[in-house]
Design a protein around this motif. Sequence first.
Motif, PDB file in Angstrom:
ATOM      1  N   PRO A  56      33.458  24.582 -11.624  1.00 14.74           N
ATOM      2  CA  PRO A  56      33.241  23.540 -12.627  1.00 14.74           C
ATOM      3  C   PRO A  56      34.457  23.402 -13.538  1.00 14.74           C
ATOM      4  CG  PRO A  56      31.714  25.396 -12.878  1.00 14.74           C
ATOM      5  CD  PRO A  56      32.802  25.837 -11.971  1.00 14.74           C
ATOM      6  N   SER A  57      35.154  22.293 -13.350  1.00 19.46           N
ATOM      7  CA  SER A  57      36.329  22.061 -14.186  1.00 19.46           C
ATOM      8  C   SER A  57      35.914  21.282 -15.426  1.00 19.46           C
ATOM      9  CB  SER A  57      37.365  21.267 -13.404  1.00 19.46           C
ATOM     10  OG  SER A  57      36.949  19.917 -13.294  1.00 19.46           O
ATOM     11  N   GLY A  58      36.736  21.346 -16.426  1.00 23.49           N
ATOM     12  CA  GLY A  58      36.435  20.693 -17.693  1.00 23.49           C
ATOM     13  C   GLY A  58      36.337  19.180 -17.564  1.00 23.49           C
ATOM     14  N   ALA A  59      37.002  18.639 -16.536  1.00 22.77           N
ATOM     15  CA  ALA A  59      37.038  17.183 -16.381  1.00 22.77           C
ATOM     16  C   ALA A  59      35.720  16.603 -15.898  1.00 22.77           C
ATOM     17  CB  ALA A  59      38.154  16.798 -15.405  1.00 22.77           C
ATOM     18  N   GLY A  60      34.822  17.436 -15.403  1.00 21.97           N
ATOM     19  CA  GLY A  60      33.553  16.929 -14.890  1.00 21.97           C
ATOM     20  C   GLY A  60      33.668  16.416 -13.469  1.00 21.97           C
ATOM     21  N   LEU A  61      32.561  15.913 -12.963  1.00 22.16           N
ATOM     22  CA  LEU A  61      32.515  15.439 -11.582  1.00 22.16           C
ATOM     23  C   LEU A  61      33.175  14.078 -11.427  1.00 22.16           C
ATOM     24  CD1 LEU A  61      28.787  15.815 -10.456  1.00 22.16           C
ATOM     25  CD2 LEU A  61      30.671  17.224  -9.709  1.00 22.16           C
ATOM     26  N   HIS A  62      33.772  13.848 -10.268  1.00 21.62           N
ATOM     27  CA  HIS A  62      34.063  12.464  -9.906  1.00 21.62           C
ATOM     28  C   HIS A  62      33.263  12.164  -8.644  1.00 21.62           C
ATOM     29  CE1 HIS A  62      36.717  13.591  -6.600  1.00 21.62           C
ATOM     30  NE2 HIS A  62      37.466  14.322  -7.410  1.00 21.62           N
ATOM     31  N   VAL A  63      33.248  10.904  -8.229  1.00 17.34           N
ATOM     32  CA  VAL A  63      32.337  10.521  -7.148  1.00 17.34           C
ATOM     33  C   VAL A  63      32.630  11.209  -5.821  1.00 17.34           C
ATOM     34  CG1 VAL A  63      31.620   8.303  -8.102  1.00 17.34           C
ATOM     35  CG2 VAL A  63      33.701   8.439  -6.705  1.00 17.34           C
ATOM     36  N   GLY A  64      33.804  11.836  -5.697  1.00 14.84           N
ATOM     37  CA  GLY A  64      34.117  12.565  -4.476  1.00 14.84           C
ATOM     38  C   GLY A  64      33.324  13.858  -4.349  1.00 14.84           C
ATOM     39  N   HIS A  65      33.047  14.510  -5.470  1.00 18.53           N
ATOM     40  CA  HIS A  65      32.328  15.788  -5.426  1.00 18.53           C
ATOM     41  C   HIS A  65      30.979  15.717  -4.716  1.00 18.53           C
ATOM     42  CE1 HIS A  65      35.102  16.937  -8.830  1.00 18.53           C
ATOM     43  NE2 HIS A  65      35.148  18.032  -8.082  1.00 18.53           N
ATOM     44  N   PRO A  66      30.137  14.727  -5.053  1.00 19.11           N
ATOM     45  CA  PRO A  66      28.785  14.782  -4.495  1.00 19.11           C
ATOM     46  C   PRO A  66      28.642  14.358  -3.041  1.00 19.11           C
ATOM     47  CG  PRO A  66      28.925  13.100  -6.220  1.00 19.11           C
ATOM     48  CD  PRO A  66      30.281  13.642  -6.028  1.00 19.11           C
ATOM     49  N   GLN A 109      31.259  27.801 -19.626  1.00 17.02           N
ATOM     50  CA  GLN A 109      29.845  27.490 -19.818  1.00 17.02           C
ATOM     51  C   GLN A 109      29.653  26.007 -20.096  1.00 17.02           C
ATOM     52  OE1 GLN A 109      27.477  29.747 -19.083  1.00 17.02           O
ATOM     53  NE2 GLN A 109      26.258  27.876 -19.135  1.00 17.02           N
ATOM     54  N   LYS A 110      30.571  25.472 -20.866  1.00 23.06           N
ATOM     55  CA  LYS A 110      30.486  24.042 -21.200  1.00 23.06           C
ATOM     56  C   LYS A 110      30.678  23.195 -19.936  1.00 23.06           C
ATOM     57  CE  LYS A 110      32.388  20.743 -24.405  1.00 23.06           C
ATOM     58  NZ  LYS A 110      33.744  20.365 -24.783  1.00 23.06           N
ATOM     59  N   ALA A 111      31.652  23.597 -19.121  1.00 23.39           N
ATOM     60  CA  ALA A 111      31.918  22.857 -17.884  1.00 23.39           C
ATOM     61  C   ALA A 111      30.714  22.931 -16.950  1.00 23.39           C
ATOM     62  CB  ALA A 111      33.161  23.405 -17.202  1.00 23.39           C
ATOM     63  N   ILE A 112      30.086  24.100 -16.904  1.00 18.04           N
ATOM     64  CA  ILE A 112      28.891  24.256 -16.061  1.00 18.04           C
ATOM     65  C   ILE A 112      27.792  23.311 -16.525  1.00 18.04           C
ATOM     66  CG2 ILE A 112      26.974  25.830 -15.533  1.00 18.04           C
ATOM     67  CD1 ILE A 112      29.035  28.099 -15.379  1.00 18.04           C
ATOM     68  N   ASP A 113      27.590  23.267 -17.850  1.00 18.62           N
ATOM     69  CA  ASP A 113      26.533  22.395 -18.384  1.00 18.62           C
ATOM     70  C   ASP A 113      26.807  20.930 -18.037  1.00 18.62           C
ATOM     71  OD1 ASP A 113      25.239  24.590 -19.340  1.00 18.62           O
ATOM     72  OD2 ASP A 113      26.035  24.426 -21.373  1.00 18.62           O
ATOM     73  N   THR A 114      28.077  20.544 -18.133  1.00 20.73           N
ATOM     74  CA  THR A 114      28.439  19.171 -17.782  1.00 20.73           C
ATOM     75  C   THR A 114      28.152  18.896 -16.312  1.00 20.73           C
ATOM     76  OG1 THR A 114      30.220  19.307 -19.389  1.00 20.73           O
ATOM     77  CG2 THR A 114      30.302  17.473 -17.840  1.00 20.73           C
ATOM     78  N   PHE A 115      28.612  19.811 -15.466  1.00 20.45           N
ATOM     79  CA  PHE A 115      28.401  19.624 -14.026  1.00 20.45           C
ATOM     80  C   PHE A 115      26.915  19.545 -13.694  1.00 20.45           C
ATOM     81  CE2 PHE A 115      31.922  20.282 -10.823  1.00 20.45           C
ATOM     82  CZ  PHE A 115      32.938  19.891 -11.668  1.00 20.45           C
ATOM     83  N   ARG A 116      26.129  20.454 -14.266  1.00 18.14           N
ATOM     84  CA  ARG A 116      24.714  20.494 -13.952  1.00 18.14           C
ATOM     85  C   ARG A 116      24.043  19.186 -14.351  1.00 18.14           C
ATOM     86  NH1 ARG A 116      23.127  23.595 -17.366  1.00 18.14           N
ATOM     87  NH2 ARG A 116      23.488  25.659 -16.459  1.00 18.14           N
ATOM     88  N   ALA A 117      24.381  18.718 -15.561  1.00 17.86           N
ATOM     89  CA  ALA A 117      23.777  17.467 -16.037  1.00 17.86           C
ATOM     90  C   ALA A 117      24.156  16.301 -15.125  1.00 17.86           C
ATOM     91  CB  ALA A 117      24.231  17.192 -17.466  1.00 17.86           C
TER      92      ALA A 117
END
Length: 925
Positions: A61-71, A120-128
């Motif tokens: 989980p990077s700080g930048a969050g997901l982009h549409v390629g991840h999913p 932890q913050k990056a994880i929360d972003t990714f999970r959401a």
Amino acid sequence: MDTHDQQTNAFRYGSTVANELESRWQSHWQAEHVFQIGNPGDEGFDANKPKFYCLDMFPYPSGAGLHVGHPVGYIGSDILSRFKRMNGFNVLHPMGWDAFGLPAEQYAIETGIHPAKTTQKAIDTFRAQLQKIGFSYDWSREFATIDPEYYKWTQWIWLKAYNAWFDQETQAAKPITELIAQLDEGTRECEGTPWNERTAIERAQYIDDHRLAYLGTQVVNWCPKLGTVLANEEVIDGLSERGNHPVVRRPLKQWMFRITAYADRLLSDLEGLDWPSSTLRMQREWIGRSEGADIFFDIEGSDQSLLVYSTRPDTIFGATFMVVAPEHELIQEVLANPTSECDIDAIGEYVNTAKNRSDVDRMADTKEKSGLFTGLYAINPATNERMPIWVADYVLMGYGHGAVMAVPAHDQRDFEFANAFGLPVREVVKSIDGCDDECFSGKGIAINSTSDAVSIDGQETDEARQTIIEWFEANAMGSSKTNYRLRDWLFSRQRYWGEPFPVVFDENGLHYPVSSDALPVELPKLTDYEPIESEDPLPLLAKAEDWLRTTAGEAGVDPSLLHPDTPVTREANTMPGWAGSCWYEIRFCSPHDNARFVDKEAEQYWMGDGVDLYIGGAEHAVLHLLYARFWHKILFDLGEVSSKEPFTKLFHQGLLTSYAFQRANKSLVPVHQVEERGDVFVDTETGEEVERVIAKMSKSLRNVVNPDDVIEEYGADTLRLYEMYMGPLEASAPWNTRDIVGVHRFLQRVWRLGIDEQTGELRSDLADESNDAVERALHATIAKVTEDIPNLSYNTAIASMIEFVNTATSESSITRDQLARFACLLSPFAPHIAEELHAKLGNDTSITFEAWPSFNEAMLTSDVIELPVQIMGKVRGKIEVPADASQEDIETLAVQDEHIASLIEGKTIRKIIVVPKQIVNIVAN
RNA sequence: GCCGGAGUGGCGGAAUUGGCAGACGCGCCGGAUUCAAAAUCCGGUUCCCGUUAAGGGAGUAUGGGUUCGAGUCCCAUCUCCGGUACCA
């Protein structure tokens, strides 16, 4: 928007409706624990049902969050998971976080914020972000590799390897206590000094040299900028894979993994894995097994000999000189006792330059061979001739023995070297198919290969090789040998954000394991993450002085190994980023088990025959997959897991690319700032024409698309469908925002088929009786989708569903029952809208556990079929024939067809080919 | 350099063992609806010749070949992508 329209279309399927029902269903799934799956023995868990373990490569989980390629891959695995549930499987579909690693630490250096916090913050972003896409993960099994309850077991597995050795006879790992017992009992001999004549320290040394996790001095890739050493695999063209920083080579004492012991099994167990063939090949090549011979060459005027490895011992008659690597020990002796024939200063300088040369420089001039004569001569045992020994950097110390017998007539590199320095070339293999290149490295027939000692003339390469090896062995000059490209795995890093090693050192530098009940060895707090720059690389944890210096008792060393009061120093290196991902697939079976690294029964049930589908990027084709397989095999040997391979079936989703735009000067223009005008693309701010290129989505290219934005505009179901509809899952394809509307319209039509757009309720005018064309179309679609999903051919499955909806729409006819079955088909792809339709049809349980619809074979064919008729291979007409028409009837119907008859008039029919249910071809001229 | 994979309309792509090339979607064109636009719906859309037609010709990177029939098989060439880089 007009008020009137707003009223009429209040419940049309658009972003508002989609977002409302999606968040409602996501909350429902979570509140009702719909996707939570138990384990054998749990209440309500039916272990007699078949299981399906569907795993995604978990993200960093990077700080930048997901982009549409991840999913992309996650959507793919989610569809199969949902499909399997509807087909009666217990499905294990978990998600977690690979959260140790450099980026968070780099960020900590810049900002001073603790990596734990940012991670932890990056994880929360990714999970959401993931949850908004509507995945059917069992979130109750979630964990991160940085959780002390998880890395406790990562350390525990490392200790297992530390306390194990590889028995060559059985080709398996065993507890090291067995080795010690055998040596003590005398049932096993040890090399060198006999066991009972060794001192305690010598014995410890011997044991330590046999551990699977051992401390070795290695020439390592030290990256001063990152302040750490890197594995060979993490260095590309002399630069760090991460950040592109220069890397220099220096010797260092490091924790290593004896992965080379497993080379053969890692290779042979690839057989039978359902993996992409390209990945299997890459793993094979990475392991790089080769068969050849070790050969000793006498050195003139010395009682020493020079050992080389060759895959072509049959070419020994063509060996005209020898070459050793600059790091070879023979060079040290040459420098100490030079002969008159060599230029000692030049050699010293050459060796020094080679040693300090970065890999970048070495790469730069691979074409140009350089080297010097050492003044020494070796004797060719086959010809008895003197051969000069040269030193050259094209011979690598890390492979074979760092020395080669040079056969210029049959090895390209030796040939180039011989040409550069005027050394003789002697042909000893004749090509069978007449190839007469100056340098021929293929197989052929041995020539010019006879001496008083031995002859292989006239023998084919394989036979010649066999003969010559037998001759070596009979005369103790050499032996057959298998070699590997694979090296042992450097497992220490000097960084902070990784798992600490559960090991301490006493004042003599001897190491002692932390006992497993004292785990985890937690990371100490640091306030300063700046890498320590020094001549002698220092691990960052050395800054935590209080933590570093402790006592054996405090650290948790078994009192029988070391008195609790003994002052010790903790290992300050940490494990590399790969560690956590080496066994997470196992932990998912029982992620919260505090007693064991995995519950035995759960592991057996879910992983007894491995993970059923593992989806992830091809960039992990070698490293992660090789490392995880290696750990798995250690655990298998020690009886801790029940399968010899972790991942039975592997699939790589394609790379999602995106358009990027650059100006004439190659500078990048953000995507949203570009407009298509006619045939060209224009920067809307400057009016300048820009060039469109297709590239991987990345922040630096300014072509990143955030799934949150797509969901806001169209809904998650549309995002899921679009990503699966772009093309085959394994192929890379460019994201094209323009195309999304297509699948969104499809969902709109699905919605309109069942829902009244004015009231939002189920249409009151659904058909009472089924329309035959619609029913047939539905059966065809069920057949297609049922067949496509297990093959992950989602694009064609979706196309077929679109066709069905188009048919039902144009027929203006669908029954409740047909709608219900279609909702089931759609549910793996677009689960939210499917749940909504399912509920509106009067169900109060989730569609997740509805039975998958079945189809009737008979509904797929009609009584009358249309056959194209070709004349000389060109389609000239079509005829309608009964499905059960005989070959003769079809032939008659074909030639009687008006148009066909007119075309073959005056021609002789030579032959008529009838392919049942396919085609008719008339050969006439 | 070596080893793999792939080249199909304006675009993404379909065609499972050789059997109607271009399913499905985008875009585009035309129509309906609308004061108008968006949205939606209906029809058309490989290219060329043919007045819109009937019909014909060409066509799956290029050049050959096998076959009644080739996007699919074989040989050679070109281009793109991925892996690898002195591994003896």
